[in-house]
Design a protein around this motif. Sequence first.
Motif, PDB file in Angstrom:
ATOM      1  N   ALA A 124      45.175  30.355  39.169  1.00 32.51           N
ATOM      2  CA  ALA A 124      45.729  29.826  40.421  1.00 32.51           C
ATOM      3  C   ALA A 124      44.698  29.913  41.530  1.00 32.51           C
ATOM      4  O   ALA A 124      43.972  30.898  41.648  1.00 32.51           O
ATOM      5  CB  ALA A 124      46.993  30.586  40.817  1.00 32.51           C
ATOM      6  N   PHE A 125      44.635  28.837  42.345  1.00 35.69           N
ATOM      7  CA  PHE A 125      43.736  28.822  43.502  1.00 35.69           C
ATOM      8  C   PHE A 125      44.198  29.801  44.581  1.00 35.69           C
ATOM      9  O   PHE A 125      43.395  30.357  45.324  1.00 35.69           O
ATOM     10  CB  PHE A 125      43.705  27.428  44.141  1.00 35.69           C
ATOM     11  CG  PHE A 125      43.193  26.352  43.225  1.00 35.69           C
ATOM     12  CD1 PHE A 125      42.053  26.540  42.467  1.00 35.69           C
ATOM     13  CD2 PHE A 125      43.851  25.133  43.139  1.00 35.69           C
ATOM     14  CE1 PHE A 125      41.580  25.542  41.635  1.00 35.69           C
ATOM     15  CE2 PHE A 125      43.378  24.128  42.322  1.00 35.69           C
ATOM     16  CZ  PHE A 125      42.236  24.325  41.558  1.00 35.69           C
ATOM     17  N   LYS A 168      35.629  26.718  47.204  1.00 36.94           N
ATOM     18  CA  LYS A 168      34.266  27.159  46.964  1.00 36.94           C
ATOM     19  C   LYS A 168      34.275  28.595  46.424  1.00 36.94           C
ATOM     20  O   LYS A 168      34.954  29.463  46.945  1.00 36.94           O
ATOM     21  CB  LYS A 168      33.455  27.088  48.261  1.00 36.94           C
ATOM     22  CG  LYS A 168      31.980  27.409  48.080  1.00 36.94           C
ATOM     23  CD  LYS A 168      31.223  27.265  49.392  1.00 36.94           C
ATOM     24  CE  LYS A 168      29.743  27.573  49.200  1.00 36.94           C
ATOM     25  NZ  LYS A 168      28.984  27.441  50.484  1.00 36.94           N
ATOM     26  N   ASN A 169      33.536  28.803  45.356  1.00 38.58           N
ATOM     27  CA  ASN A 169      33.411  30.111  44.702  1.00 38.58           C
ATOM     28  C   ASN A 169      34.719  30.599  44.084  1.00 38.58           C
ATOM     29  O   ASN A 169      34.864  31.796  43.801  1.00 38.58           O
ATOM     30  CB  ASN A 169      32.883  31.173  45.682  1.00 38.58           C
ATOM     31  CG  ASN A 169      31.512  30.831  46.239  1.00 38.58           C
ATOM     32  OD1 ASN A 169      30.666  30.291  45.530  1.00 38.58           O
ATOM     33  ND2 ASN A 169      31.300  31.129  47.520  1.00 38.58           N
ATOM     34  N   SER A 170      35.667  29.684  43.879  1.00 42.63           N
ATOM     35  CA  SER A 170      36.929  30.074  43.251  1.00 42.63           C
ATOM     36  C   SER A 170      36.701  30.446  41.798  1.00 42.63           C
ATOM     37  O   SER A 170      35.973  29.772  41.067  1.00 42.63           O
ATOM     38  CB  SER A 170      37.945  28.937  43.336  1.00 42.63           C
ATOM     39  OG  SER A 170      39.117  29.251  42.594  1.00 42.63           O
ATOM     40  N   ARG A 171      37.333  31.517  41.359  1.00 35.45           N
ATOM     41  CA  ARG A 171      37.255  31.901  39.952  1.00 35.45           C
ATOM     42  C   ARG A 171      38.152  31.014  39.092  1.00 35.45           C
ATOM     43  O   ARG A 171      37.987  30.969  37.871  1.00 35.45           O
ATOM     44  CB  ARG A 171      37.630  33.375  39.799  1.00 35.45           C
ATOM     45  CG  ARG A 171      36.568  34.332  40.348  1.00 35.45           C
ATOM     46  CD  ARG A 171      37.026  35.765  40.332  1.00 35.45           C
ATOM     47  NE  ARG A 171      38.075  36.005  41.321  1.00 35.45           N
ATOM     48  CZ  ARG A 171      38.684  37.171  41.491  1.00 35.45           C
ATOM     49  NH1 ARG A 171      38.358  38.208  40.723  1.00 35.45           N
ATOM     50  NH2 ARG A 171      39.616  37.314  42.420  1.00 35.45           N
ATOM     51  N   CYS A 172      39.098  30.348  39.743  1.00 37.24           N
ATOM     52  CA  CYS A 172      39.910  29.343  39.044  1.00 37.24           C
ATOM     53  C   CYS A 172      39.173  28.007  39.165  1.00 37.24           C
ATOM     54  O   CYS A 172      39.559  27.125  39.931  1.00 37.24           O
ATOM     55  CB  CYS A 172      41.304  29.273  39.665  1.00 37.24           C
ATOM     56  SG  CYS A 172      42.461  28.195  38.792  1.00 37.24           S
ATOM     57  N   ASN A 173      38.109  27.865  38.410  1.00 40.59           N
ATOM     58  CA  ASN A 173      37.166  26.763  38.590  1.00 40.59           C
ATOM     59  C   ASN A 173      37.540  25.558  37.728  1.00 40.59           C
ATOM     60  O   ASN A 173      36.898  25.255  36.713  1.00 40.59           O
ATOM     61  CB  ASN A 173      35.748  27.243  38.263  1.00 40.59           C
ATOM     62  CG  ASN A 173      34.696  26.213  38.643  1.00 40.59           C
ATOM     63  OD1 ASN A 173      34.931  25.372  39.511  1.00 40.59           O
ATOM     64  ND2 ASN A 173      33.552  26.266  37.976  1.00 40.59           N
ATOM     65  N   THR A 174      38.603  24.879  38.123  1.00 41.69           N
ATOM     66  CA  THR A 174      39.062  23.685  37.424  1.00 41.69           C
ATOM     67  C   THR A 174      39.739  22.764  38.420  1.00 41.69           C
ATOM     68  O   THR A 174      40.317  23.238  39.403  1.00 41.69           O
ATOM     69  CB  THR A 174      40.047  24.046  36.296  1.00 41.69           C
ATOM     70  OG1 THR A 174      40.556  22.843  35.692  1.00 41.69           O
ATOM     71  CG2 THR A 174      41.224  24.858  36.817  1.00 41.69           C
TER      72      THR A 174
END
Length: 288
Positions: A124-125, A168-174
Amino acid sequence: HDNSIQDSTPTSWWRTIFVTSLGVTVLILGVRELGWLQRWELRVYDHMMALRPEEPLDNRIVLVTVTEEDLQKYNNPLSNETINELLKKIKSYQPLVIGLHIKRPHQNNLAVGIGKENIIASCAFGLEKKAEVPPPANFDGDNIAFRDFVSDRGNVIRRGLIFQTPKKNSRCNTDHSFAITLAINYLYNLEFNSDKKNVFYIGDIVFNDLIKNSGGYVKLDEKGFQILINYRNPRRFARRVTLTNVLTDNVNTDLFKDRLVIIGITARSGSNTYQTPYSVSEKDDSNT
């Protein structure tokens, strides 16, 4: 006396009706443009959605639900071992796609030794002031999808967020949602086509992005690519089995073969609660 007769002529009456109708129309349009009717229009939409005739069960989908009884038996949160054992068993039943809609941000061995090529994990973002939820540490790329919703007033989910650029720099990178990722993977295996442009389509089915004043909405937040969710009656959506059913081998394994399997928590103690058009209109237990 003559003026009284003149004022009551058909032309005079038509002029009065026209001016009155025009005034009422302008008033309604003005009130709607200000968003004062949005709440009522959306409630009518909910009511009409709930009144639709029930459709047959969707035999392409199997739901594996984690109930309160499951959490009492296997602990809350579920252990890494329990999740992997569940995936191992389901994988052996030969489904086409498995979607895990359970937060596993701290698990770094998800599906290890099982094979993750047809498993989609959620993250989740953290939209709408919610906390970010990273995907499992050993999952990335095509094996993750975001689970974020966009809600209306009253925490009602009417819109589906299909695509969204990650922060930006989100670990939910999709940029693909959980729902559309499962659909694309499942339909791709059945030789359907899909693509993403200004409109989105799978096969011959076209999905248009909602715009600022779509339907009953006024000045809609147009983040990402949104569509109205075509809900099915929650009481007759798809076949369900529980976590315990699967782990104790109390299922018909043929039920899973070549299906889309979605694993999620239905226990209120282990999931977020949202309203749907069904729960708003019928005031039943149709929360997601």
